[in-house]
Design a protein around this motif. Sequence first.
Motif, PDB file in Angstrom:
ATOM      1  N   SER A  46      12.688 -38.494  -1.153  1.00 37.32           N
ATOM      2  CA  SER A  46      11.618 -37.882  -2.214  1.00 37.32           C
ATOM      3  C   SER A  46      12.130 -38.871  -3.468  1.00 37.32           C
ATOM      4  O   SER A  46      11.250 -39.276  -3.901  1.00 37.32           O
ATOM      5  CB  SER A  46      11.819 -36.669  -2.580  1.00 37.32           C
ATOM      6  OG  SER A  46      13.298 -36.162  -2.971  1.00 37.32           O
ATOM      7  N   GLN A  47      13.420 -39.427  -3.698  1.00 37.01           N
ATOM      8  CA  GLN A  47      13.526 -39.999  -4.874  1.00 37.01           C
ATOM      9  C   GLN A  47      13.238 -41.647  -4.463  1.00 37.01           C
ATOM     10  O   GLN A  47      12.791 -42.070  -5.244  1.00 37.01           O
ATOM     11  CB  GLN A  47      15.319 -40.137  -4.835  1.00 37.01           C
ATOM     12  CG  GLN A  47      15.620 -40.867  -5.977  1.00 37.01           C
ATOM     13  CD  GLN A  47      15.186 -40.714  -7.396  1.00 37.01           C
ATOM     14  OE1 GLN A  47      15.156 -39.045  -7.504  1.00 37.01           O
ATOM     15  NE2 GLN A  47      14.542 -41.065  -7.963  1.00 37.01           N
ATOM     16  N   PHE A  48      13.200 -41.944  -3.251  1.00 41.10           N
ATOM     17  CA  PHE A  48      12.801 -43.131  -2.887  1.00 41.10           C
ATOM     18  C   PHE A  48      11.140 -43.330  -3.101  1.00 41.10           C
ATOM     19  O   PHE A  48      10.751 -44.432  -3.743  1.00 41.10           O
ATOM     20  CB  PHE A  48      13.079 -43.372  -1.132  1.00 41.10           C
ATOM     21  CG  PHE A  48      12.248 -44.516  -0.689  1.00 41.10           C
ATOM     22  CD1 PHE A  48      12.734 -45.814  -1.086  1.00 41.10           C
ATOM     23  CD2 PHE A  48      11.260 -44.485  -0.027  1.00 41.10           C
ATOM     24  CE1 PHE A  48      12.337 -46.985  -0.579  1.00 41.10           C
ATOM     25  CE2 PHE A  48      10.479 -45.650   0.605  1.00 41.10           C
ATOM     26  CZ  PHE A  48      10.986 -47.121   0.298  1.00 41.10           C
ATOM     27  N   THR A  49      10.418 -42.278  -2.768  1.00 46.72           N
ATOM     28  CA  THR A  49       9.013 -42.415  -2.879  1.00 46.72           C
ATOM     29  C   THR A  49       8.594 -42.373  -4.564  1.00 46.72           C
ATOM     30  O   THR A  49       7.743 -42.969  -5.196  1.00 46.72           O
ATOM     31  CB  THR A  49       8.227 -41.205  -2.434  1.00 46.72           C
ATOM     32  OG1 THR A  49       8.591 -40.010  -2.570  1.00 46.72           O
ATOM     33  CG2 THR A  49       8.450 -41.212  -0.925  1.00 46.72           C
ATOM     34  N   ARG A  50       9.754 -41.787  -5.378  1.00 43.94           N
ATOM     35  CA  ARG A  50       9.272 -41.669  -6.858  1.00 43.94           C
ATOM     36  C   ARG A  50       9.585 -43.112  -7.403  1.00 43.94           C
ATOM     37  O   ARG A  50       8.870 -43.640  -8.245  1.00 43.94           O
ATOM     38  CB  ARG A  50      10.290 -40.684  -7.566  1.00 43.94           C
ATOM     39  CG  ARG A  50       9.983 -39.209  -7.382  1.00 43.94           C
ATOM     40  CD  ARG A  50      10.614 -38.382  -8.169  1.00 43.94           C
ATOM     41  NE  ARG A  50      12.192 -38.147  -7.971  1.00 43.94           N
ATOM     42  CZ  ARG A  50      12.498 -37.284  -7.097  1.00 43.94           C
ATOM     43  NH1 ARG A  50      11.654 -36.367  -6.635  1.00 43.94           N
ATOM     44  NH2 ARG A  50      13.859 -36.999  -6.947  1.00 43.94           N
ATOM     45  N   HIS A  51      10.704 -43.750  -6.795  1.00 45.88           N
ATOM     46  CA  HIS A  51      10.834 -45.167  -7.075  1.00 45.88           C
ATOM     47  C   HIS A  51       9.550 -46.322  -6.718  1.00 45.88           C
ATOM     48  O   HIS A  51       9.484 -46.936  -7.578  1.00 45.88           O
ATOM     49  CB  HIS A  51      12.352 -45.620  -6.568  1.00 45.88           C
ATOM     50  CG  HIS A  51      13.396 -45.097  -7.377  1.00 45.88           C
ATOM     51  ND1 HIS A  51      13.581 -44.838  -8.608  1.00 45.88           N
ATOM     52  CD2 HIS A  51      14.772 -44.578  -6.968  1.00 45.88           C
ATOM     53  CE1 HIS A  51      14.657 -44.274  -8.982  1.00 45.88           C
ATOM     54  NE2 HIS A  51      15.245 -44.238  -8.010  1.00 45.88           N
ATOM     55  N   VAL A  52       9.348 -45.776  -5.617  1.00 43.77           N
ATOM     56  CA  VAL A  52       8.011 -46.703  -5.133  1.00 43.77           C
ATOM     57  C   VAL A  52       7.013 -46.507  -6.127  1.00 43.77           C
ATOM     58  O   VAL A  52       6.207 -47.611  -6.618  1.00 43.77           O
ATOM     59  CB  VAL A  52       7.697 -46.229  -3.578  1.00 43.77           C
ATOM     60  CG1 VAL A  52       6.528 -46.979  -3.416  1.00 43.77           C
ATOM     61  CG2 VAL A  52       8.819 -46.900  -2.854  1.00 43.77           C
ATOM     62  N   ARG A  53       6.674 -45.365  -6.590  1.00 38.98           N
ATOM     63  CA  ARG A  53       5.219 -45.097  -7.292  1.00 38.98           C
ATOM     64  C   ARG A  53       5.845 -45.745  -8.802  1.00 38.98           C
ATOM     65  O   ARG A  53       4.958 -46.325  -9.319  1.00 38.98           O
ATOM     66  CB  ARG A  53       5.494 -43.612  -7.547  1.00 38.98           C
ATOM     67  CG  ARG A  53       4.729 -42.909  -6.551  1.00 38.98           C
ATOM     68  CD  ARG A  53       4.270 -41.247  -6.786  1.00 38.98           C
ATOM     69  NE  ARG A  53       3.750 -41.088  -7.994  1.00 38.98           N
ATOM     70  CZ  ARG A  53       2.343 -41.218  -8.075  1.00 38.98           C
ATOM     71  NH1 ARG A  53       1.651 -41.489  -6.873  1.00 38.98           N
ATOM     72  NH2 ARG A  53       1.780 -40.677  -9.297  1.00 38.98           N
ATOM     73  N   LYS A  54       7.070 -45.545  -9.315  1.00 34.75           N
ATOM     74  CA  LYS A  54       7.372 -46.066 -10.669  1.00 34.75           C
ATOM     75  C   LYS A  54       7.614 -47.545 -10.609  1.00 34.75           C
ATOM     76  O   LYS A  54       6.817 -48.386 -11.471  1.00 34.75           O
ATOM     77  CB  LYS A  54       8.576 -45.346 -11.156  1.00 34.75           C
ATOM     78  CG  LYS A  54       8.737 -45.853 -12.417  1.00 34.75           C
ATOM     79  CD  LYS A  54      10.119 -44.805 -12.988  1.00 34.75           C
ATOM     80  CE  LYS A  54      10.444 -45.210 -14.403  1.00 34.75           C
ATOM     81  NZ  LYS A  54      11.636 -44.388 -14.968  1.00 34.75           N
TER      82      LYS A  54
END
Length: 118
Positions: A46-54
Amino acid sequence: MTPNKKGMARVRFLTLKTAIAEEMEQGYNRSDIFQKHHDVLQMSYSQFTRHVRKFILGLPSQQPKRGLPPASSTAIEKQSPEVSSKRRAFSPRPINFHPSPDRKLIAHWLSPAEGTEK
């Protein structure tokens, strides 16, 4: 996974940012990219996907804002201002409060329900 100093997962992500962006352009999905780099990243998916989005897609985070919703989305404004003719206006019933109720009534309230006696 061992605990890290705050922000180190972001640093590790940013070092792999170009590789992750290239893999996304090649058509790999996020979960496959995450599995490939999981040992280096040491973060949750979930943190990985947040970083990808940002950091890669440049999108804002989808975290809900804390606090009250904006006034335009309140339920009061969504209700129609007209009262339906099928509904009656609310009128509260009178409360029968007795500061010292009947002792027989109290005994009835405290007695076991019928059919549940032992």
